[in-house]
Scaffold this active site. Structure first.
Site, PDB file in Angstrom:
ATOM      1  N   GLU A 146      -5.101   3.337   6.132  1.00  0.00           N
ATOM      2  CA  GLU A 146      -4.808   3.204   4.706  1.00  0.00           C
ATOM      3  C   GLU A 146      -5.438   4.386   3.954  1.00  0.00           C
ATOM      4  OE1 GLU A 146      -5.727  -0.622   2.665  1.00  0.00           O
ATOM      5  OE2 GLU A 146      -6.663   0.650   1.165  1.00  0.00           O
ATOM      6  N   SER A 194     -10.775  -1.079   3.005  1.00  0.00           N
ATOM      7  CA  SER A 194     -10.019  -1.224   4.261  1.00  0.00           C
ATOM      8  C   SER A 194      -9.673   0.159   4.785  1.00  0.00           C
ATOM      9  CB  SER A 194      -8.708  -1.967   4.010  1.00  0.00           C
ATOM     10  OG  SER A 194      -8.959  -3.247   3.531  1.00  0.00           O
ATOM     11  N   ARG A 239       0.834  -1.214   0.000  1.00  0.00           N
ATOM     12  CA  ARG A 239       0.000   0.000   0.000  1.00  0.00           C
ATOM     13  C   ARG A 239       0.866   1.261   0.000  1.00  0.00           C
ATOM     14  NH1 ARG A 239      -3.043  -3.703  -0.705  1.00  0.00           N
ATOM     15  NH2 ARG A 239      -5.178  -3.887   0.098  1.00  0.00           N
TER      16      ARG A 239
HETATM   17  N1  EPU Z   1     -10.656 -11.420   9.528  1.00  0.00           N
HETATM   18  C1  EPU Z   1     -11.367 -11.565  10.699  1.00  0.00           C
HETATM   19  N2  EPU Z   1     -12.381 -10.687  10.943  1.00  0.00           N
HETATM   20  C2  EPU Z   1     -12.724  -9.709  10.073  1.00  0.00           C
HETATM   21  C3  EPU Z   1     -11.972  -9.563   8.882  1.00  0.00           C
HETATM   22  C4  EPU Z   1     -10.948 -10.433   8.623  1.00  0.00           C
HETATM   23  O1  EPU Z   1     -11.102 -12.446  11.502  1.00  0.00           O
HETATM   24  O2  EPU Z   1     -13.655  -8.976  10.364  1.00  0.00           O
HETATM   25  C5  EPU Z   1      -9.597 -12.410   9.230  1.00  0.00           C
HETATM   26  C6  EPU Z   1     -10.025 -13.314   8.071  1.00  0.00           C
HETATM   27  O3  EPU Z   1     -10.758 -14.427   8.527  1.00  0.00           O
HETATM   28  C7  EPU Z   1      -8.695 -13.729   7.490  1.00  0.00           C
HETATM   29  C8  EPU Z   1      -7.838 -12.480   7.700  1.00  0.00           C
HETATM   30  O4  EPU Z   1      -8.456 -11.738   8.753  1.00  0.00           O
HETATM   31  O5  EPU Z   1      -8.127 -14.783   8.205  1.00  0.00           O
HETATM   32  C9  EPU Z   1      -7.693 -11.638   6.448  1.00  0.00           C
HETATM   33  O6  EPU Z   1      -8.976 -11.230   6.005  1.00  0.00           O
HETATM   34  P1  EPU Z   1      -9.301 -10.924   4.457  1.00  0.00           P
HETATM   35  O7  EPU Z   1      -8.879 -12.055   3.604  1.00  0.00           O
HETATM   36  O8  EPU Z   1     -10.715 -10.487   4.382  1.00  0.00           O
HETATM   37  O9  EPU Z   1      -8.335  -9.758   4.053  1.00  0.00           O
HETATM   38  P2  EPU Z   1      -7.804  -8.462   4.839  1.00  0.00           P
HETATM   39  O10 EPU Z   1      -6.403  -8.692   5.260  1.00  0.00           O
HETATM   40  O11 EPU Z   1      -8.774  -8.056   5.889  1.00  0.00           O
HETATM   41  C10 EPU Z   1      -6.759  -7.419   2.683  1.00  0.00           C
HETATM   42  C11 EPU Z   1      -6.783  -6.101   1.974  1.00  0.00           C
HETATM   43  C12 EPU Z   1      -8.075  -5.965   1.186  1.00  0.00           C
HETATM   44  C13 EPU Z   1      -8.160  -7.113   0.193  1.00  0.00           C
HETATM   45  C14 EPU Z   1      -8.127  -8.443   0.978  1.00  0.00           C
HETATM   46  C15 EPU Z   1      -8.112  -9.648   0.073  1.00  0.00           C
HETATM   47  C16 EPU Z   1      -5.480  -4.568   3.335  1.00  0.00           C
HETATM   48  C17 EPU Z   1      -5.503  -3.400   4.252  1.00  0.00           C
HETATM   49  N3  EPU Z   1      -6.661  -5.009   2.936  1.00  0.00           N
HETATM   50  O12 EPU Z   1      -7.808  -7.397   3.647  1.00  0.00           O
HETATM   51  O13 EPU Z   1      -8.011  -4.755   0.472  1.00  0.00           O
HETATM   52  O14 EPU Z   1      -9.352  -7.055  -0.564  1.00  0.00           O
HETATM   53  O15 EPU Z   1      -6.903  -8.484   1.766  1.00  0.00           O
HETATM   54  O16 EPU Z   1      -6.869  -9.777  -0.511  1.00  0.00           O
HETATM   55  O17 EPU Z   1      -4.406  -5.040   2.976  1.00  0.00           O
HETATM   56  C18 EPU Z   1      -8.570  -2.447   0.550  1.00  0.00           C
HETATM   57  O18 EPU Z   1      -7.363  -2.214   0.545  1.00  0.00           O
HETATM   58  O19 EPU Z   1      -9.433  -1.522   0.574  1.00  0.00           O
HETATM   59  C19 EPU Z   1      -9.022  -3.823   0.576  1.00  0.00           C
HETATM   60  C20 EPU Z   1     -10.299  -4.151   0.694  1.00  0.00           C
END
Ligand code: EPU
Length: 344
Positions: free
Chosen positions: A325, A229, A160
């Site tokens: 972010e 995010s 990012r």
């Molecule tokens: N999780 C939870 N609770 C929640 C959300 C997530 O326990 O409420 C856990 C999930 O179960 C999983 C882990 O956290 O084990 C990661 O969750 P997820 O795959 O949804 O991805 P994220 O890390 O929360 C990142 C990016 C997203 C992108 C997703 C998928 C960042 C800040 N965010 O989210 O990007 O879509 O991975 O690759 O890196 C964005 O930047 O606006 C965005 C949506």
């Protein structure tokens, strides 16, 4: 060039906060970019589709909304070379590529925003970052009023992050992004959820799965105003992680190549008891705790206050700081978030 004064930005930011700009410019080509008054560009903010922007005050700075469009395709033996102008919509661009047999960006389907904004924060999802596929970027510099090209290495892409968010922030405009998509396609399908796709794995199948996963978890800004995010996933040292993992063995984590560990901010917020929590018209999304929602069109300041509250809760439970972010914009432009009570 189209110019408007005393212009409301509420519909031009996906968090739907009320803010007015004294002046907004919509340059559509190089000639119009050269007409931007230098006295005004110095303190302006470049607005794409407003999907990663929080106007913290009711008055916004001068806004430049680059409005260049167009896509050109060529190829060499190994790559499709695609040049897209900055105001092209990101998801439409991904569809254009996939539907025309040019693959690689399918994991980034449905990310809101414009092509020109994509490299600024090096958008990423489901195991892919846009920087992986960028060959170079064309940049209009406010001071010299000239175009120049930055190679992928020059762009200093990180998680990012990029040169455009750092040293070049506020100093010009990305006019075109030049992509190189390898003709020899390789699926990136190891991210949780994508590994369930039945074989044969095709770019179309990955795109369909990514869209399904995103639609299930991420709210549509027109219905529930949000900026994706809100925080970045924090990166901690292996030592810190090892201690925390003893206490929370099921905590998700991602090992980085340098030995550090990236944690899931959504998980941390959920464990702090805040998933679905809502107060004074602002809340944490029920399905993905990393997304904050401005349910009732509250002001930027109210969203900032809510974000501070989330940060405090996570810090007191885990001793981890969540770095936003989203970009915070005050009346003078990009704001030093620490002055708002937000910690870096
Ligand atoms: N999780 C939870 N609770 C929640 C959300 C997530 O326990 O409420 C856990 C999930 O179960 C999983 C882990 O956290 O084990 C990661 O969750 P997820 O795959 O949804 O991805 P994220 O890390 O929360 C990142 C990016 C997203 C992108 C997703 C998928 C960042 C800040 N965010 O989210 O990007 O879509 O991975 O690759 O890196 C964005 O930047 O606006 C965005 C949506």
């Amino acid at each position: 060039m189209k110019i408007r004064t005393n212009f409301s930005l509420q519909t031009l930011n996906s968090l739907n906060v009320p803010a007015n700009t004294p002046e907004i410019f919509f340059p559509t080509n190089l000639e119009e970019l050269s007409e931007l008054p230098q006295s005004k560009t110095a303190k302006s903010y470049i607005l794409g589709e407003g999907t990663n922007t929080l106007f913290c005050e009711k008055s916004a700075p001068v806004i430049i909304k680059p409005s260049l469009v167009g896509i050109e395709v060529s190829e060499n033996e190994a790559f499709f070379l695609i040049s897209a102008a900055c105001a092209e919509n990101w998801h439409d661009f991904v569809l254009f590529c996939v539907n025309n047999g040019m693959y690689g960006l399918e994991n980034l389907a449905l990310i809101p925003g414009s092509v020109g904004a994509a490299p600024v924060q090096n958008i990423g999802a489901y195991g892919v970052e846009v920087g992986d596929f960028i060959e170079r970027i064309t940049w209009f510099d406010f001071a010299s009023q000239k175009l120049s090209d930055f190679s992928k290495t020059d762009c200093q892409f990180g998680y990012r992050n990029s040169l455009f968010k750092q040293a070049l922030s506020g100093r010009g405009i990305i006019t075109h992004v030049h992509f190189a998509l390898p003709k020899a396609w390789q699926a990136v399908d190891s991210y949780q959820g994508l590994n369930e796709i039945d074989s044969p794995i095709t770019p179309q199948a990955i795109m369909a799965k990514v869209m399904q996963l995103r639609q299930a978890k991420l709210p549509e800004p027109k219905q529930l105003p949000n900026a994706g995010s809100f925080f970045k996933n924090p990166v901690v040292t292996a030592d810190f992680f090892n201690k925390l993992q003893k206490k929370y063995p099921s905590m998700p984590f991602y090992k980085q190549t340098n030995g550090a560990i990236k944690l899931a901010a959504g998980w941390l917020i959920e464990q702090a008891g805040l998933k679905g929590f809502r107060e004074a018209g602002v809340g944490v999304h029920e399905k993905q705790a990393l997304v904050l929602i401005n349910y009732e069109g509250r002001t930027g300041q109210e969203v900032v206050d809510f974000a501070c509250f989330i940060q405090d809760k996570v810090r007191s439970k885990f001793n981890i700081n969540l770095d936003p972010e989203v970009r915070f914009i005050g009346s003078d432009g990009l704001t030093d978030i620490t002055s708002l009570g937000i910690k870096k």
